[in-house]
Design a protein around this motif. Structure first.
Motif, PDB file in Angstrom:
ATOM      1  N   ALA A  36       0.980  -1.076  -0.047  1.00 50.14           N
ATOM      2  CA  ALA A  36       0.082  -0.064  -0.087  1.00 50.14           C
ATOM      3  C   ALA A  36       0.808   1.394  -0.008  1.00 50.14           C
ATOM      4  O   ALA A  36       2.193   0.949   0.139  1.00 50.14           O
ATOM      5  CB  ALA A  36      -1.006   0.045   1.179  1.00 50.14           C
ATOM      6  N   THR A  37       0.224   2.236  -0.294  1.00 47.81           N
ATOM      7  CA  THR A  37       1.038   3.594  -0.123  1.00 47.81           C
ATOM      8  C   THR A  37       0.940   3.928   1.373  1.00 47.81           C
ATOM      9  O   THR A  37       0.398   3.432   2.293  1.00 47.81           O
ATOM     10  CB  THR A  37       0.368   4.613  -0.712  1.00 47.81           C
ATOM     11  OG1 THR A  37      -0.973   4.991  -0.317  1.00 47.81           O
ATOM     12  CG2 THR A  37       0.373   4.393  -2.260  1.00 47.81           C
ATOM     13  N   LYS A  38       1.988   4.749   1.710  1.00 46.82           N
ATOM     14  CA  LYS A  38       1.902   5.132   3.564  1.00 46.82           C
ATOM     15  C   LYS A  38       0.920   5.789   3.835  1.00 46.82           C
ATOM     16  O   LYS A  38       0.539   5.203   4.936  1.00 46.82           O
ATOM     17  CB  LYS A  38       3.050   6.139   3.591  1.00 46.82           C
ATOM     18  CG  LYS A  38       3.551   6.429   4.907  1.00 46.82           C
ATOM     19  CD  LYS A  38       4.702   7.280   4.977  1.00 46.82           C
ATOM     20  CE  LYS A  38       4.925   7.429   6.639  1.00 46.82           C
ATOM     21  NZ  LYS A  38       5.344   6.320   7.325  1.00 46.82           N
ATOM     22  N   ARG A  39       0.002   6.393   3.132  1.00 43.67           N
ATOM     23  CA  ARG A  39      -1.216   7.107   3.704  1.00 43.67           C
ATOM     24  C   ARG A  39      -2.315   5.928   3.835  1.00 43.67           C
ATOM     25  O   ARG A  39      -3.260   6.029   4.613  1.00 43.67           O
ATOM     26  CB  ARG A  39      -1.729   8.110   2.807  1.00 43.67           C
ATOM     27  CG  ARG A  39      -2.109   7.612   1.270  1.00 43.67           C
ATOM     28  CD  ARG A  39      -2.647   8.851   0.693  1.00 43.67           C
ATOM     29  NE  ARG A  39      -3.033   8.196  -0.759  1.00 43.67           N
ATOM     30  CZ  ARG A  39      -2.277   8.444  -1.538  1.00 43.67           C
ATOM     31  NH1 ARG A  39      -1.089   8.776  -1.626  1.00 43.67           N
ATOM     32  NH2 ARG A  39      -2.714   7.899  -2.944  1.00 43.67           N
ATOM     33  N   GLU A  40      -2.081   4.743   3.188  1.00 43.75           N
ATOM     34  CA  GLU A  40      -3.149   3.771   3.474  1.00 43.75           C
ATOM     35  C   GLU A  40      -2.845   2.697   4.572  1.00 43.75           C
ATOM     36  O   GLU A  40      -3.670   1.868   4.868  1.00 43.75           O
ATOM     37  CB  GLU A  40      -3.240   2.917   2.082  1.00 43.75           C
ATOM     38  CG  GLU A  40      -3.912   3.774   0.623  1.00 43.75           C
ATOM     39  CD  GLU A  40      -3.709   2.877  -0.467  1.00 43.75           C
ATOM     40  OE1 GLU A  40      -4.742   2.481  -0.915  1.00 43.75           O
ATOM     41  OE2 GLU A  40      -2.626   2.384  -0.814  1.00 43.75           O
ATOM     42  N   LEU A  41      -1.472   2.741   4.942  1.00 44.97           N
ATOM     43  CA  LEU A  41      -1.155   1.955   5.894  1.00 44.97           C
ATOM     44  C   LEU A  41      -1.695   2.227   7.552  1.00 44.97           C
ATOM     45  O   LEU A  41      -1.410   3.613   7.791  1.00 44.97           O
ATOM     46  CB  LEU A  41       0.263   1.974   6.140  1.00 44.97           C
ATOM     47  CG  LEU A  41       1.163   1.400   4.936  1.00 44.97           C
ATOM     48  CD1 LEU A  41       2.539   1.596   4.994  1.00 44.97           C
ATOM     49  CD2 LEU A  41       0.787   0.068   4.720  1.00 44.97           C
ATOM     50  N   ILE A  42      -2.443   1.709   7.996  1.00 44.33           N
ATOM     51  CA  ILE A  42      -3.139   2.000   9.227  1.00 44.33           C
ATOM     52  C   ILE A  42      -2.183   2.196  10.163  1.00 44.33           C
ATOM     53  O   ILE A  42      -2.345   3.110  11.117  1.00 44.33           O
ATOM     54  CB  ILE A  42      -4.211   0.862   9.743  1.00 44.33           C
ATOM     55  CG1 ILE A  42      -5.299   1.604  10.842  1.00 44.33           C
ATOM     56  CG2 ILE A  42      -3.406  -0.459   9.973  1.00 44.33           C
ATOM     57  CD1 ILE A  42      -6.316   0.443  11.096  1.00 44.33           C
ATOM     58  N   ALA A  43      -1.170   1.563  10.324  1.00 42.42           N
ATOM     59  CA  ALA A  43      -0.242   1.657  11.622  1.00 42.42           C
ATOM     60  C   ALA A  43       0.624   3.101  11.241  1.00 42.42           C
ATOM     61  O   ALA A  43       1.487   3.717  12.519  1.00 42.42           O
ATOM     62  CB  ALA A  43       0.752   0.519  11.915  1.00 42.42           C
ATOM     63  N   SER A  44       0.736   3.574  10.050  1.00 43.47           N
ATOM     64  CA  SER A  44       1.569   4.797  10.000  1.00 43.47           C
ATOM     65  C   SER A  44       0.630   6.274  10.405  1.00 43.47           C
ATOM     66  O   SER A  44       1.589   6.908  10.721  1.00 43.47           O
ATOM     67  CB  SER A  44       1.841   5.056   8.432  1.00 43.47           C
ATOM     68  OG  SER A  44       0.777   5.392   7.655  1.00 43.47           O
TER      69      SER A  44
END
Length: 469
Positions: free
Chosen positions: A398-406
């Motif tokens: 995923a892109t960073k903005r899609e990663l829930i833990a980011s």
């Protein structure tokens, strides 16, 4: 998440033997590494014959009834797209005929600087048939080989230009050439079956034809296989740090594979045991999210003494949820893929083991299925630390903005998922479970620290990575 991809190579010392079926069975064993397309190229002593198509291995090759592919040396490929869309033009192997002979190439990995390299090649007159980074390698290698007709020199020079991950099988006339990038991100092993030398992304490809594992291809190793086997090391690469992909052990590889001399099943058992040490739970039963978390759940159960149960039954005719091409399909596929066993769940307090959380949408849907079945409490344990950064080396998670833990703390993730407690395995525990030194693992998606340099235009590169067909 999608991995790119699975590769197989075969060379028979018996010139009358046909290796295409051995490659077919090897690809079948690697089907989990790519379900978009499959292809096989075989050299018959005069020229390379290639067959490839969209879909599963058994469909592309008519359940093994392969016609027109005969020869003692060949390569094969199964694909998911990370760079390049899902279409027949992007299927591999890539093949061509030049003044110096025939060449075919299949690639597992991702070349981060492929856009720049492609632009340079196009300016010098090269025409591309696909939009993949694999064809960029193909053109670079062809250019270098045409200068000297020395494949070792060509690979050495090409490798100097590549940033990223690459395990390659190359068919050059009657020779099979095997290459693993100097960092060793993607797995690659060598085995044998009678008079056939085999190479593959995972050792299960050897098992599929009754072969045996010899060893892992070393990072930075170039192997030329013909009547003899010659091994070389990439120039000036011996001091480069290793960075084996941790996610192969956590999720992607089959549990019955051996990667860099580590048994994946044993690693996942240790992950389950470590999850118990870090996050015990007052529950009645241990349950996995099938299939990739089964082994870790067994480890948790054995270590805790709690019974192991199956509360979710997987429909194995539905592919892995994370590889569905769109978010809507990923969400809709959960109910097709997982069906609850209400008699095992109703009124129970369970610890649910899963391998990872990426966006969180699939996990949330799974939790909802369990709650609808009447589960009293769900204590979720994750065998991978929080994924906070994208992978640029061949797993398009995923892109960073899609990663829930980011962007969310663990407690916020727990609330979003609707579970009673949530525990992620720590990075230190994961490293210990894998059994490879921390500075020899790629942990980029967990730490944001990557083993190679990243181009200045990495945001543009990320935006162009294909997350749809």
């Amino acid at each position: 998440m999608r991995d790119k991809c699975g590769i197989v190579g075969a060379y028979s010392h018996n010139k009358s033997k046909n290796v295409s079926r051995s490659i077919y069975y090897g690809l079948y064993a690697l089907q989990h590494r790519g379900q978009e397309s499959a292809g096989i190229s075989v050299h018959d002593g005069n020229e390379i014959g290639t067959s490839k198509g969209m879909g599963l291995v058994c469909d592309v090759f008519n359940n093994g009834n392969i016609e027109g592919l005969e020869g003692p040396v060949g390569i094969g490929h199964v694909r998911y797209s990370t760079t390049g869309k899902s279409k027949i033009e992007n299927s591999q192997p890539f093949c061509s005929e030049f003044d110096f002979g025939n060449i075919a190439i299949a690639h597992n990995g991702d070349i981060i600087n492929s856009m720049e390299l492609r632009h340079e090649l196009e300016l010098s007159g090269h025409k591309f048939k696909s939009d993949t980074d694999s064809e960029v390698i193909f053109h670079l290698l062809s250019v270098e080989y045409s200068k000297t007709e020395d494949i070792l020199s060509a690979i050495q020079e090409t490798s100097k230009k590549l940033i990223g991950s690459y395990s390659l099988v190359i068919l050059l006339n009657n020779d099979l050439i095997v290459v693993r990038d100097p960092v060793g991100i993607k797995p690659l092993s060598i085995g044998k079956k009678d008079d056939i030398i085999l190479v593959a992304s995972e050792t299960v490809a050897f098992d599929a034809i009754g072969g045996e594992y010899i060893r892992a291809i070393k990072p930075g190793e170039i192997m030329i296989i013909n009547d003899e086997i010659k091994s070389f090391q990439m120039e000036n690469k011996k001091s480069v740090k290793r960075a084996h992909c941790m996610f192969e052990y956590v999720y992607f590889a089959r549990p019955d594979s051996i990667l860099d001399d580590r048994n994946v099943y044993d690693v996942r058992l240790k992950i389950g045991k470590s999850l118990l040490k870090e996050y015990p739970a007052d529950v009645e039963v241990v349950m996995p999210v099938p299939d990739s978390a089964i082994t870790a759940a067994i480890g948790y159960s054995r270590e805790s003494g709690l019974p192991y149960g199956e509360g979710l039954i997987k429909n194995r005719y539905v592919g892995r949820t994370f590889i569905m091409p769109t978010q809507t399909e990923r969400e809709n596929s959960v109910r097709l893929k997982m069906n609850p066993v209400k008699s095992e769940l109703e009124g129970k307090k369970i610890v649910l083991i899963d391998d990872s959380i990426v966006r969180g949408t699939t996990s949330k849907a799974t939790v909802n299925v369990l709650k609808e079945a009447g589960v009293k409490e769900i204590h979720l344990r994750i065998g991978c630390p929080p994924i906070i950064s994208p992978c640029y080396y061949g797993i398009a998670m995923a892109t960073k903005r899609e990663l829930i833990a980011s962007s969310k703390e663990i407690e916020d993730i727990r609330k979003y998922l609707g579970v009673d407690s949530l525990g992620y395995l720590s990075v230190d525990a994961l490293v210990e479970c894998i059994g490879i030194k921390r500075d020899e693992l790629c942990l980029g998606c967990l730490t944001g620290e990557y083993p190679t340099s990243l181009p200045e235009n990495i945001e543009e590169y990320e935006a162009k990575r294909c997350t749809c067909p």
